[in-house]
Design an enzyme around this catalytic site. Structure first.
Site, short mmCIF file in Angstrom:
data_model
loop_
_atom_site.label_atom_id
_atom_site.label_comp_id
_atom_site.label_asym_id
_atom_site.label_seq_id
_atom_site.Cartn_x
_atom_site.Cartn_y
_atom_site.Cartn_z
N ASP A 49 -26.58 -70.72 -23.86
CA ASP A 49 -27.30 -70.67 -25.14
C ASP A 49 -28.42 -69.63 -25.08
OD1 ASP A 49 -25.67 -72.77 -26.04
OD2 ASP A 49 -27.00 -74.25 -25.11
N HIS B 159 -27.06 -79.21 -25.71
CA HIS B 159 -26.05 -78.15 -25.65
C HIS B 159 -24.82 -78.54 -26.48
CE1 HIS B 159 -23.57 -74.87 -24.20
NE2 HIS B 159 -22.65 -75.76 -23.84
N1 LIG Z 1 -22.10 -75.55 -20.31
C1 LIG Z 1 -21.51 -74.57 -20.98
O1 LIG Z 1 -22.18 -73.68 -21.53
C2 LIG Z 1 -20.03 -74.50 -21.03
C3 LIG Z 1 -19.27 -75.57 -20.67
N2 LIG Z 1 -17.90 -75.49 -20.67
C4 LIG Z 1 -17.16 -76.66 -20.23
O2 LIG Z 1 -16.58 -76.41 -18.97
C5 LIG Z 1 -15.41 -77.22 -18.82
C6 LIG Z 1 -14.25 -76.37 -18.40
O3 LIG Z 1 -13.95 -75.44 -19.42
P1 LIG Z 1 -12.65 -74.52 -19.33
O4 LIG Z 1 -12.51 -74.00 -17.93
O5 LIG Z 1 -12.68 -73.57 -20.45
O6 LIG Z 1 -11.54 -75.62 -19.63
P2 LIG Z 1 -9.99 -75.57 -19.27
O7 LIG Z 1 -9.34 -76.55 -20.19
O8 LIG Z 1 -9.49 -74.16 -19.21
O9 LIG Z 1 -9.96 -76.12 -17.78
C7 LIG Z 1 -10.21 -77.45 -17.48
C8 LIG Z 1 -9.50 -77.71 -16.15
O10 LIG Z 1 -9.81 -79.04 -15.74
C9 LIG Z 1 -8.63 -79.61 -15.23
N3 LIG Z 1 -8.75 -81.08 -15.32
C10 LIG Z 1 -8.71 -81.85 -16.43
N4 LIG Z 1 -8.87 -83.15 -16.11
C11 LIG Z 1 -9.05 -83.20 -14.78
C12 LIG Z 1 -9.26 -84.25 -13.87
N5 LIG Z 1 -9.33 -85.52 -14.28
N6 LIG Z 1 -9.40 -83.95 -12.55
C13 LIG Z 1 -9.34 -82.67 -12.12
N7 LIG Z 1 -9.13 -81.62 -12.96
C14 LIG Z 1 -8.98 -81.89 -14.26
C15 LIG Z 1 -7.51 -79.06 -16.10
O11 LIG Z 1 -6.27 -79.14 -15.46
C16 LIG Z 1 -7.98 -77.60 -16.25
O12 LIG Z 1 -7.52 -76.78 -15.21
C17 LIG Z 1 -15.21 -77.90 -20.16
O13 LIG Z 1 -15.75 -79.19 -20.09
C18 LIG Z 1 -16.00 -77.03 -21.12
O14 LIG Z 1 -16.37 -77.74 -22.26
C19 LIG Z 1 -17.24 -74.34 -20.96
C20 LIG Z 1 -17.96 -73.24 -21.35
C21 LIG Z 1 -19.39 -73.25 -21.48
O1 LIG Z 2 -17.67 -76.41 -26.16
C1 LIG Z 2 -17.24 -75.85 -25.13
O2 LIG Z 2 -16.33 -76.32 -24.41
C2 LIG Z 2 -17.80 -74.52 -24.74
C3 LIG Z 2 -19.25 -74.47 -24.61
O3 LIG Z 2 -19.94 -75.43 -24.32
C4 LIG Z 2 -19.89 -73.17 -24.83
O4 LIG Z 2 -19.21 -72.16 -24.94
O5 LIG Z 2 -21.13 -73.16 -24.93
#
Ligand SMILES: NC(=O)C1=CN([C@@H]2O[C@H](COP(=O)(O)OP(=O)(O)OC[C@H]3O[C@@H](n4cnc5c(N)ncnc54)[C@H](O)[C@@H]3O)[C@@H](O)[C@H]2O)C=CC1
Ligand SMILES: O=C([O-])CC(=O)C(=O)O
Length: 222
Positions: free
Chosen positions: A46, A73
């Site tokens: 953010d 967030h």
């Molecule tokens: N704090 C922030 O600013 C941000 C947070 N995020 C969060 O990060 C996380 C990951 O995002 P992405 O990589 O884009 O998602 P994604 O959907 O591409 O990857 C998630 C991964 O977690 C695995 N997974 C799901 N359930 C599982 C379990 N019980 N045990 C082990 N692995 C499991 C899936 O197989 C997948 O490989 C999400 O929660 C997303 O919301 C993403 C971007 C920004």
């Molecule tokens: O909502 C999501 O999974 C992605 C997220 O938090 C971000 O891009 O800030």
């Protein structure tokens, strides 16, 4: 973590971040290993987005722009304090509202565009590495390192967890700067965000307590 590395820093990126940090803190508390100065919800993206979008609007390199973030967030809980942008942003009326929405909705926009195939990855990697390096530089003795992050907080009695600018030090959070000066529009947004945050926090705590209770029952059975 509580057994193998109880003194480690814990930085959570996984959503829903507003609930995940309360959840993690409950689990650490149960294990008697909660050091809230070392538990961070990574809301750095953010800050990165706010600096990028405001930088574009005022024709400045985002690396030279700082916009404090308070709240949480997710959507409306992300409150960029444009009134305290450094250098000043001088955005008003519609332009200001559009800027706030753009920062608040940026994550959701990527999630929608990827249609079930995850969220933003490279920007998140950049944001996470920025927070981690800031924490490590401060742990190494560098002074005056400030990052906004979502943490356990006693800034506002109504919400036990909050994003706000933090001074980092040798052992994690050295000082929480809290909300600081906010204008009327930011105050209104914050009051609305607190209602959402309260529910998100409660959800994380309830989930953790239920899982802890379940684990205790199972261990008694075996
Ligand atoms: N704090 C922030 O600013 C941000 C947070 N995020 C969060 O990060 C996380 C990951 O995002 P992405 O990589 O884009 O998602 P994604 O959907 O591409 O990857 C998630 C991964 O977690 C695995 N997974 C799901 N359930 C599982 C379990 N019980 N045990 C082990 N692995 C499991 C899936 O197989 C997948 O490989 C999400 O929660 C997303 O919301 C993403 C971007 C920004
Ligand atoms: O909502 C999501 O999974 C992605 C997220 O938090 C971000 O891009 O800030």
């Amino acid at each position: 973590m509580t057994k193998a590395a109880p003194d480690a820093y814990l930085i959570i990126i996984t959503n829903p971040l507003n609930s995940m940090i309360p959840l993690a803190c409950e689990v650490l508390k149960e294990a008697n290993k909660l050091n809230a100065r070392k538990v961070f919800g990574c809301s750095t993206l953010d800050s990165v987005r706010a600096a990028t979008f405001v930088g574009e609007a005022i024709c400045k390199d985002p690396k030279t722009v700082d916009v404090p973030i308070i709240g949480g967030h997710s959507g409306n809980t992300i409150i960029p304090l444009i009134s305290r942008s450094n250098p000043p942003a001088c955005l008003e009326g519609d332009d200001l509202q559009k800027m706030i929405k753009k920062i608040q909705e940026a994550g959701t926009e990527v999630v929608k565009a990827k249609a079930g195939k995850g969220s933003c990855t490279l920007a998140m990697a950049y944001a996470a590495s920025r927070l981690i390096f800031s924490i490590l530089r401060a742990a190494d003795g560098e002074k005056e390192i400030v990052e906004s992050a979502y943490v356990k907080s006693d800034v506002m009695p109504e919400v036990k967890y909050l994003a706000s600018p933090l001074l980092l030090g040798k052992c994690g959070i050295e000082k929480n700067f809290g909300l600081g000066k906010v204008d009327e529009c930011e105050k209104k947004m914050f009051c609305e965000a607190m209602e959402i945050l309260k529910k998100d926090i409660e959800m994380g705590e309830k989930f953790a307590k239920a899982k802890i209770c379940e684990a205790q029952k199972n261990s008694k059975k075996s």
